[in-house]
Design an enzyme around this catalytic site. Structure first.
Site, PDB file in Angstrom:
ATOM      1  N   THR A  37       0.825  -1.207   0.000  1.00 33.99           N
ATOM      2  CA  THR A  37       0.000   0.000   0.000  1.00 33.99           C
ATOM      3  C   THR A  37       0.862   1.261   0.000  1.00 33.99           C
ATOM      4  OG1 THR A  37      -0.127  -0.382   2.376  1.00 33.99           O
ATOM      5  CG2 THR A  37      -2.069  -0.960   1.084  1.00 33.99           C
ATOM      6  N   ALA A 127      15.389 -11.940   5.102  1.00 39.30           N
ATOM      7  CA  ALA A 127      14.200 -12.478   5.782  1.00 39.30           C
ATOM      8  C   ALA A 127      12.990 -11.568   5.605  1.00 39.30           C
ATOM      9  CB  ALA A 127      14.487 -12.669   7.269  1.00 39.30           C
ATOM     10  N   ASP A 176       9.542   0.905   5.132  1.00 44.43           N
ATOM     11  CA  ASP A 176      10.635   0.343   5.927  1.00 44.43           C
ATOM     12  C   ASP A 176      11.401   1.431   6.673  1.00 44.43           C
ATOM     13  OD1 ASP A 176       9.774  -1.831   4.449  1.00 44.43           O
ATOM     14  OD2 ASP A 176      11.513  -1.853   3.127  1.00 44.43           O
TER      15      ASP A 176
HETATM   16  C1  GLA Z   1       9.091  -3.936   0.840  1.00 37.58           C
HETATM   17  C2  GLA Z   1       9.301  -2.483   0.444  1.00 37.58           C
HETATM   18  C3  GLA Z   1       8.275  -1.578   1.120  1.00 37.58           C
HETATM   19  C4  GLA Z   1       6.861  -2.089   0.916  1.00 37.58           C
HETATM   20  C5  GLA Z   1       6.779  -3.584   1.232  1.00 37.58           C
HETATM   21  C6  GLA Z   1       5.430  -4.163   0.897  1.00 37.58           C
HETATM   22  O1  GLA Z   1       9.358  -4.108   2.202  1.00 37.58           O
HETATM   23  O2  GLA Z   1      10.593  -2.066   0.795  1.00 37.58           O
HETATM   24  O3  GLA Z   1       8.414  -0.256   0.653  1.00 37.58           O
HETATM   25  O4  GLA Z   1       6.413  -1.813  -0.378  1.00 37.58           O
HETATM   26  O5  GLA Z   1       7.755  -4.322   0.543  1.00 37.58           O
HETATM   27  O6  GLA Z   1       4.466  -3.654   1.748  1.00 37.58           O
END
Ligand code: GLA
Length: 386
Positions: A37, A127, A176
């Protein structure tokens, strides 16, 4: 001082033959709910975990950035004036890319001193727990302090994302880095990826006798290529066909029209994003009104949507989640970008051992690789440690 910080300072002294001027750290993350999202300008609800990356850093009297780590023997160096994405390769792009992104975003590094940087990561790699964002955010807070940039945690998260997108080359969203920068103990971060407004949401796991079990499938994922980029493209195609700038603008009321306008595959991708946004908002409300024991159905619905509509899970993850729930987990879902990586289960502490045994046995019976199972606790985001 945490033992990891002492160990990193020791490794710094061994690698560079001097003492560092400070140590900064940032955590990996688990996303409780809200997958894919973020780049659709929607909602996410991650938390920072108690696995951190420490950066011990020493000022130099020239303009050289020298990078070493505890996980490789090589040393990479580049002067601040020569920073370009093309000049970076391998894992050091997570470090040097942040310095480049600062300059590229217009922050004045013309008089910034060079640095010796030693990275020690305790976030499991591969992971799906954002070991890369942990490196980016640890060095971002170090640069911010040592170069006296005075940037906010959110601004540093944005810089980390730019490094990830343009220096590393992974077309990811802000999830993240926002989690790693803004995390708080026993809280998740509710982030609106459109306004980039963030607020902490209390989880109350310990009071409720709950733990977060990470089930690392040990199936490798790769976000710079392949499925992740493909899903992003589908979302953009769906938004264009629906006449909106981002899928954030659609609600569940628009799904009937979407099913008329879109091909079946694109419709399913869009339906995942639209329903997932609604689930994130519902999870925040449910946590507030009913506490963490009440969110299980939302987690399970998210897992089903990622499996059936967005098609980003793998059989190992699907089986781990179904088994955990069948043996007493409150709810379980894949976390992160998908195509491997980890799932999480919210589990009663007194049922954790039996759930772990059941998951391990089910995957073994299916002839799948043995998963890594461990618990994480919602923890503080990036900070200066020493
Ligand atoms: C990875 C990406 C994030 C996000 C997730 C899915 O972790 O780095 O920016 O898009 O996938 O929610």
């Amino acid at each position: 001082m945490p033992a990891q910080v002492t160990a990193t300072e020791h490794a710094f002294a061994q690698g560079f033959g001097r003492r560092p001027d400070g140590a900064w750290s940032a955590p990996g993350r688990v996303n409780l709910i809200g997958e894919h999202t973020d780049y659709n300008h929607g909602y996410v609800l991650p938390f920072a975990i108690d696995r951190r990356t420490v950066a011990a850093v020493g000022l130099r009297d020239d303009r050289v950035l020298r990078v070493r780590s505890t996980f490789t023997d090589d040393e990479v160096s580049l002067t601040i004036d020569d920073l370009t994405p093309q000049a970076m390769a391998g894992w050091s792009a997570y470090v040097l890319g942040v310095a480049w992104a600062l300059a590229d975003e217009g922050h004045d590094l013309s008089t910034a001193p060079g640095l010796d940087i030693l990275i020690d990561s305790r976030v499991p790699v591969g992971a799906g727990l954002s070991s890369s964002a942990a490196i980016e955010c640890a060095v971002a807070v170090a640069f911010n302090d040592l170069w006296e940039l005075d940037l906010s945690p959110l601004a540093l998260a944005r810089i980390g994302r730019i490094a990830e997108n343009k220096a590393v080359g992974a077309p990811t969203g802000l999830l993240d880095q926002a989690a790693s920068m803004l995390g708080r103990e026993d809280h998740a971060v509710f982030l609106d990826c459109d306004s980039e407004g963030a607020e902490p949401v209390a989880l109350h796991l310990r009071e409720e006798g709950l733990e977060i079990l990470v089930m690392d499938s040990r199936v490798e994922h790769e976000h710079a290529t392949g499925g992740y980029r493909d899903r992003r493209d589908s979302c953009e195609k769906g938004a264009a066909a629906m006449g909106v700038a981002t899928l954030r603008e659609l609600s569940e009321d628009d799904l009937a029209r979407a099913s008329d306008v879109l091909d079946d595959e694109t419709y399913r991708r869009v339906r995942h994003i639209v329903t997932e946004n609604a689930r994130v908002v519902a999870t925040v409300r449910t946590l507030d009104e009913g506490g963490p024991r009440a969110i299980g159905a939302l987690l399970d619905a998210s897992q089903a949507s990622m499996r059936d509509d967005f098609a980003i899970t793998v059989p190992e993850i699907d089986l781990a989640c179904a088994t955990a729930v069948a043996h007493g987990a409150i709810g379980a879902r894949m976390t992160g970008g998908g195509f491997g990586g980890s799932s999480i289960a919210v589990v009663p502490a007194d049922a954790r051992a039996s759930i772990e045994a059941a998951v391990t046995a089910a995957l073994a019976a299916a002839g799948m690789r043995e998963p890594h199972l461990f618990t994480v606790t919602p923890s503080q985001g990036a900070r200066r440690d020493a």
